[in-house]
Scaffold this motif. Structure first.
Motif, PDB file in Angstrom:
ATOM      1  N   PRO A  36      -5.232  -0.603  -5.338  1.00 37.83           N
ATOM      2  CA  PRO A  36      -4.648  -1.704  -4.570  1.00 37.83           C
ATOM      3  C   PRO A  36      -4.127  -1.225  -3.214  1.00 37.83           C
ATOM      4  O   PRO A  36      -3.746  -0.058  -3.058  1.00 37.83           O
ATOM      5  N   PRO A  37      -4.074  -2.114  -2.227  1.00 37.67           N
ATOM      6  CA  PRO A  37      -3.683  -1.725  -0.874  1.00 37.67           C
ATOM      7  C   PRO A  37      -2.181  -1.702  -0.614  1.00 37.67           C
ATOM      8  O   PRO A  37      -1.751  -1.835   0.540  1.00 37.67           O
ATOM      9  N   ASP A  38      -1.363  -1.521  -1.660  1.00 34.70           N
ATOM     10  CA  ASP A  38       0.081  -1.415  -1.452  1.00 34.70           C
ATOM     11  C   ASP A  38       0.383  -0.206  -0.562  1.00 34.70           C
ATOM     12  O   ASP A  38      -0.220   0.861  -0.710  1.00 34.70           O
ATOM     13  N   GLU A  39       1.345  -0.363   0.330  1.00 34.49           N
ATOM     14  CA  GLU A  39       1.652   0.686   1.303  1.00 34.49           C
ATOM     15  C   GLU A  39       2.013   2.003   0.631  1.00 34.49           C
ATOM     16  O   GLU A  39       1.597   3.077   1.071  1.00 34.49           O
ATOM     17  N   GLU A  40       2.804   1.942  -0.454  1.00 36.08           N
ATOM     18  CA  GLU A  40       3.237   3.196  -1.071  1.00 36.08           C
ATOM     19  C   GLU A  40       2.063   3.952  -1.694  1.00 36.08           C
ATOM     20  O   GLU A  40       2.088   5.187  -1.767  1.00 36.08           O
ATOM     21  N   PHE A  41       1.019   3.228  -2.125  1.00 35.20           N
ATOM     22  CA  PHE A  41      -0.153   3.910  -2.666  1.00 35.20           C
ATOM     23  C   PHE A  41      -0.920   4.605  -1.547  1.00 35.20           C
ATOM     24  O   PHE A  41      -1.426   5.722  -1.724  1.00 35.20           O
ATOM     25  N   ALA A  42      -1.018   3.932  -0.393  1.00 32.26           N
ATOM     26  CA  ALA A  42      -1.692   4.533   0.750  1.00 32.26           C
ATOM     27  C   ALA A  42      -0.974   5.807   1.179  1.00 32.26           C
ATOM     28  O   ALA A  42      -1.608   6.828   1.496  1.00 32.26           O
ATOM     29  N   VAL A  43       0.365   5.774   1.182  1.00 35.97           N
ATOM     30  CA  VAL A  43       1.153   6.958   1.541  1.00 35.97           C
ATOM     31  C   VAL A  43       0.918   8.073   0.527  1.00 35.97           C
ATOM     32  O   VAL A  43       0.758   9.247   0.887  1.00 35.97           O
ATOM     33  N   LEU A  44       0.883   7.725  -0.750  1.00 33.66           N
ATOM     34  CA  LEU A  44       0.672   8.699  -1.815  1.00 33.66           C
ATOM     35  C   LEU A  44      -0.677   9.399  -1.663  1.00 33.66           C
ATOM     36  O   LEU A  44      -0.759  10.634  -1.719  1.00 33.66           O
ATOM     37  N   LEU A  45      -1.730   8.623  -1.457  1.00 32.22           N
ATOM     38  CA  LEU A  45      -3.051   9.225  -1.324  1.00 32.22           C
ATOM     39  C   LEU A  45      -3.178  10.035  -0.037  1.00 32.22           C
ATOM     40  O   LEU A  45      -3.826  11.087  -0.016  1.00 32.22           O
ATOM     41  N   ASP A  46      -2.565   9.549   1.028  1.00 31.28           N
ATOM     42  CA  ASP A  46      -2.610  10.282   2.289  1.00 31.28           C
ATOM     43  C   ASP A  46      -1.916  11.627   2.145  1.00 31.28           C
ATOM     44  O   ASP A  46      -2.399  12.646   2.655  1.00 31.28           O
ATOM     45  N   ARG A  47      -0.782  11.646   1.441  1.00 26.16           N
ATOM     46  CA  ARG A  47      -0.058  12.898   1.231  1.00 26.16           C
ATOM     47  C   ARG A  47      -0.900  13.894   0.438  1.00 26.16           C
ATOM     48  O   ARG A  47      -0.827  15.112   0.673  1.00 26.16           O
ATOM     49  N   ALA A  48      -1.709  13.381  -0.490  1.00 23.70           N
ATOM     50  CA  ALA A  48      -2.559  14.261  -1.299  1.00 23.70           C
ATOM     51  C   ALA A  48      -3.893  14.573  -0.622  1.00 23.70           C
ATOM     52  O   ALA A  48      -4.661  15.391  -1.137  1.00 23.70           O
ATOM     53  N   GLY A  49      -4.179  13.901   0.499  1.00 24.47           N
ATOM     54  CA  GLY A  49      -5.439  14.135   1.192  1.00 24.47           C
ATOM     55  C   GLY A  49      -6.638  13.567   0.468  1.00 24.47           C
ATOM     56  O   GLY A  49      -7.744  14.109   0.543  1.00 24.47           O
ATOM     57  N   VAL A  50      -6.417  12.448  -0.232  1.00 29.34           N
ATOM     58  CA  VAL A  50      -7.493  11.812  -0.997  1.00 29.34           C
ATOM     59  C   VAL A  50      -7.852  10.486  -0.332  1.00 29.34           C
ATOM     60  O   VAL A  50      -6.965   9.666  -0.073  1.00 29.34           O
ATOM     61  N   PRO A  51      -9.141  10.233  -0.064  1.00 32.39           N
ATOM     62  CA  PRO A  51      -9.543   8.965   0.560  1.00 32.39           C
ATOM     63  C   PRO A  51      -9.235   7.764  -0.330  1.00 32.39           C
ATOM     64  O   PRO A  51      -9.428   7.819  -1.548  1.00 32.39           O
ATOM     65  N   LEU A  52      -8.778   6.677   0.299  1.00 34.63           N
ATOM     66  CA  LEU A  52      -8.474   5.439  -0.420  1.00 34.63           C
ATOM     67  C   LEU A  52      -9.398   4.329   0.032  1.00 34.63           C
ATOM     68  O   LEU A  52      -9.570   4.105   1.232  1.00 34.63           O
ATOM     69  N   VAL A  53      -9.982   3.634  -0.937  1.00 40.00           N
ATOM     70  CA  VAL A  53     -10.731   2.415  -0.674  1.00 40.00           C
ATOM     71  C   VAL A  53      -9.910   1.267  -1.259  1.00 40.00           C
ATOM     72  O   VAL A  53      -9.752   1.177  -2.482  1.00 40.00           O
ATOM     73  N   PRO A  54      -9.324   0.394  -0.417  1.00 43.15           N
ATOM     74  CA  PRO A  54      -8.485  -0.691  -0.937  1.00 43.15           C
ATOM     75  C   PRO A  54      -9.290  -1.689  -1.766  1.00 43.15           C
ATOM     76  O   PRO A  54     -10.391  -2.084  -1.384  1.00 43.15           O
ATOM     77  N   VAL A  55      -8.716  -2.101  -2.889  1.00 47.14           N
ATOM     78  CA  VAL A  55      -9.373  -3.034  -3.801  1.00 47.14           C
ATOM     79  C   VAL A  55      -8.395  -4.128  -4.210  1.00 47.14           C
ATOM     80  O   VAL A  55      -7.290  -3.839  -4.678  1.00 47.14           O
ATOM     81  N   GLY A  56      -8.787  -5.378  -4.029  1.00 49.16           N
ATOM     82  CA  GLY A  56      -7.987  -6.501  -4.496  1.00 49.16           C
ATOM     83  C   GLY A  56      -6.724  -6.709  -3.686  1.00 49.16           C
ATOM     84  O   GLY A  56      -6.497  -6.061  -2.660  1.00 49.16           O
ATOM     85  N   PRO A  57      -5.856  -7.593  -4.173  1.00 47.05           N
ATOM     86  CA  PRO A  57      -4.583  -7.837  -3.495  1.00 47.05           C
ATOM     87  C   PRO A  57      -3.584  -6.734  -3.799  1.00 47.05           C
ATOM     88  O   PRO A  57      -3.808  -5.904  -4.692  1.00 47.05           O
ATOM     89  N   THR A  58      -2.484  -6.694  -3.070  1.00 48.35           N
ATOM     90  CA  THR A  58      -1.422  -5.743  -3.403  1.00 48.35           C
ATOM     91  C   THR A  58      -0.828  -6.118  -4.757  1.00 48.35           C
ATOM     92  O   THR A  58      -0.788  -7.282  -5.138  1.00 48.35           O
ATOM     93  N   VAL A  59      -0.372  -5.113  -5.467  1.00 49.69           N
ATOM     94  CA  VAL A  59       0.258  -5.368  -6.760  1.00 49.69           C
ATOM     95  C   VAL A  59       1.583  -6.101  -6.570  1.00 49.69           C
ATOM     96  O   VAL A  59       1.937  -6.991  -7.346  1.00 49.69           O
ATOM     97  N   ARG A  60       2.292  -5.734  -5.525  1.00 53.35           N
ATOM     98  CA  ARG A  60       3.590  -6.390  -5.276  1.00 53.35           C
ATOM     99  C   ARG A  60       3.419  -7.888  -5.076  1.00 53.35           C
ATOM    100  O   ARG A  60       4.243  -8.681  -5.528  1.00 53.35           O
ATOM    101  N   SER A  61       2.354  -8.284  -4.396  1.00 53.31           N
ATOM    102  CA  SER A  61       2.162  -9.712  -4.134  1.00 53.31           C
ATOM    103  C   SER A  61       1.902 -10.486  -5.417  1.00 53.31           C
ATOM    104  O   SER A  61       2.150 -11.695  -5.483  1.00 53.31           O
ATOM    105  N   VAL A  62       1.425  -9.797  -6.453  1.00 60.49           N
ATOM    106  CA  VAL A  62       1.112 -10.455  -7.725  1.00 60.49           C
ATOM    107  C   VAL A  62       2.290 -10.401  -8.700  1.00 60.49           C
ATOM    108  O   VAL A  62       2.617 -11.383  -9.363  1.00 60.49           O
ATOM    109  N   THR A  63       2.932  -9.231  -8.766  1.00 60.76           N
ATOM    110  CA  THR A  63       3.936  -9.030  -9.819  1.00 60.76           C
ATOM    111  C   THR A  63       5.380  -9.183  -9.353  1.00 60.76           C
ATOM    112  O   THR A  63       6.271  -9.378 -10.185  1.00 60.76           O
ATOM    113  N   ALA A  64       5.622  -9.068  -8.066  1.00 66.67           N
ATOM    114  CA  ALA A  64       7.006  -9.072  -7.586  1.00 66.67           C
ATOM    115  C   ALA A  64       7.292 -10.261  -6.682  1.00 66.67           C
ATOM    116  O   ALA A  64       8.177 -10.202  -5.830  1.00 66.67           O
TER     117      ALA A  64
END
Length: 409
Positions: A36-64
């Motif tokens: 999911p394209p949540d900002e904290e996930f993007a930060v997490l993957l960037d910190r690990a140097g792993v490419p992210l392909v955003p999929v679907g809506p953000t989790v926060r928009s659905v659950t929170a």
């Protein structure tokens, strides 16, 4: 070698895949994570140097959101995520040698993406509740509580399957593809992977209908230092109690923080309070409470007296690996099962129900802070394996080489 890893869920769903991606990189493979394209996930993957392909809506928009998702919202989300398999996931899988999906929310679409390119596909989950439900309803005959849990798992699984099966059939028909004959075998396969520690969450021996391959938990090493202010707080007195509910948006964050802080104070303990998605905050200006955001739990947990949390797979595993006693206040999904496992192992306490009171949490913390609980927690921590991500990474590369999923560790 290129590997596609897919999931849709909270940080507890995403971070293990990042740990697996890092382990794959250590073996010379390239891994891409669809999440999911949540900002904290993007930060997490960037910190690990792993490419992210955003999929679907953000989790926060659905659950929170302001209101909980409705049944119609769930059906739409299922359809949208399956559609991603024919679009975003299929495009990301081009040139890959194997696809792995975590959980039902990503699995149907990911299997379609793997089929699009004729490459091996693996289904993985982080708890036995993520394994496929039986094709026939379970029969009563054991412990009443376990019978009820098995029935609930089967019923929830069948509802989810019906929702995703309809979406998959619709999208396959639109693409001119034949219907799937057996959705369970298609999405879950007959060799699902269980990415959980065998001490903390053993594969169910009674599941003779599937060949569960247990790899151990996929842990992303965290080398971040603790904030200077937190270091000062930890050194200023006896070990505090950590309280955090991760991505759980509790119904009343103010009440949750108040109960937690008052329970810790009743036992003479200071508090490290994690904001989380609920936005937990101090209830006054007293200096016995330190608030943290995203923090290195691997470094923090061994330095606290007890850990109060929601029972997510990642937090429970990190807490267990730290050797620190836990109090699990489960909210949804597989969290009650994690809580029960913690209690059964004697490494902490399972709170009864999702809403704690000052009295109930004080009682639970009293039991968790018993020296015998800490001794048991240390013994279990020593017994847990630490190479789950490395094991899974090698198995995935073997699957890509042989063009079929592996059958054993």
């Amino acid at each position: 070698m290129r590997v596609l890893l897919a999931t849709w869920g909270s940080r507890g769903d995403v971070e293990p895949l990042v740990g697996l991606a890092v382990a794959l990189r250590g073996l010379g493979a390239e891994a891409v994570v669809c999440a999911p394209p949540d900002e904290e996930f993007a930060v997490l993957l960037d910190r690990a140097g792993v490419p992210l392909v955003p999929v679907g809506p953000t989790v926060r928009s659905v659950t929170a959101g302001a209101k909980p998702p409705t049944a119609a919202d769930a059906v739409k989300l299922a359809s949208d995520l399956v559609a991603e398999g024919f679009g975003t996931l299929a495009a990301a899988a081009e040139g890959c040698d194997v696809v792995l999906a975590n959980g039902m929310m990503a699995a149907a679409g990911a299997r379609g993406a793997a089929d699009r390119w004729g490459i091996p596909y693996v289904y993985a989950c982080y708890h036995v509740r993520g394994l496929p439900p039986r094709k026939i309803a379970p029969e009563a005959g054991g412990e009443p509580a376990q019978d009820a849990a098995d029935k609930a798992h089967w019923e929830q699984g069948r509802r989810a399957i019906a929702m995703f099966e309809e979406a998959l059939g619709s999208h396959r028909a639109g693409a001119g593809l034949p219907p799937v004959e057996d959705f369970l075998d298609y999405v879950y396969t007959d060799r699902p992977w269980l990415a959980a520690d065998a001490v903390l969450c053993p594969a169910p021996p009674e599941r003779t209908d599937i060949d569960v391959l247990q790899t151990g938990a996929w842990v992303l090493p965290d080398h971040r230092p603790l904030p200077d202010g937190l270091e000062v707080f930890l050194d200023a007195g006896t070990p505090p109690v950590y309280v955090g509910f991760g991505s759980m948006a509790t119904a009343s964050p103010g009440d949750t923080a108040k109960v937690a802080i008052e329970a810790c104070r009743a036992l003479g303990r200071r508090v490290v309070l994690a904001r989380g998605w609920a936005g937990l905050a101090p209830i006054d200006d007293t200096d016995d409470c330190f608030v943290v955001g995203d923090v290195n739990q691997q470094a923090l947990f061994p330095r606290v007296a007890a850990i109060v949390h929601h029972g997510g797979a990642g937090t429970t595993t990190t807490a267990a690996r730290s050797g620190t006693p836990q109090v699990v206040v489960p909210q949804i999904g597989d969290q009650p099962a994690w809580a029960a496992g913690v209690a059964e192992l004697g490494i902490g306490v399972a709170h009864q129900g999702p809403t704690a009171t000052t009295d109930s949490l004080t009682s639970a913390l009293t039991a968790a802070l018993d020296p015998r609980t800490r001794t048991r927690a240390g013994s279990v921590a020593d017994a847990m394996r630490t190479d789950g991500a490395a094991v899974a990474a090698q198995l995935l590369l073997d699957a890509a080489t042989t063009h079929r999923p592996p059958t054993s560790v």
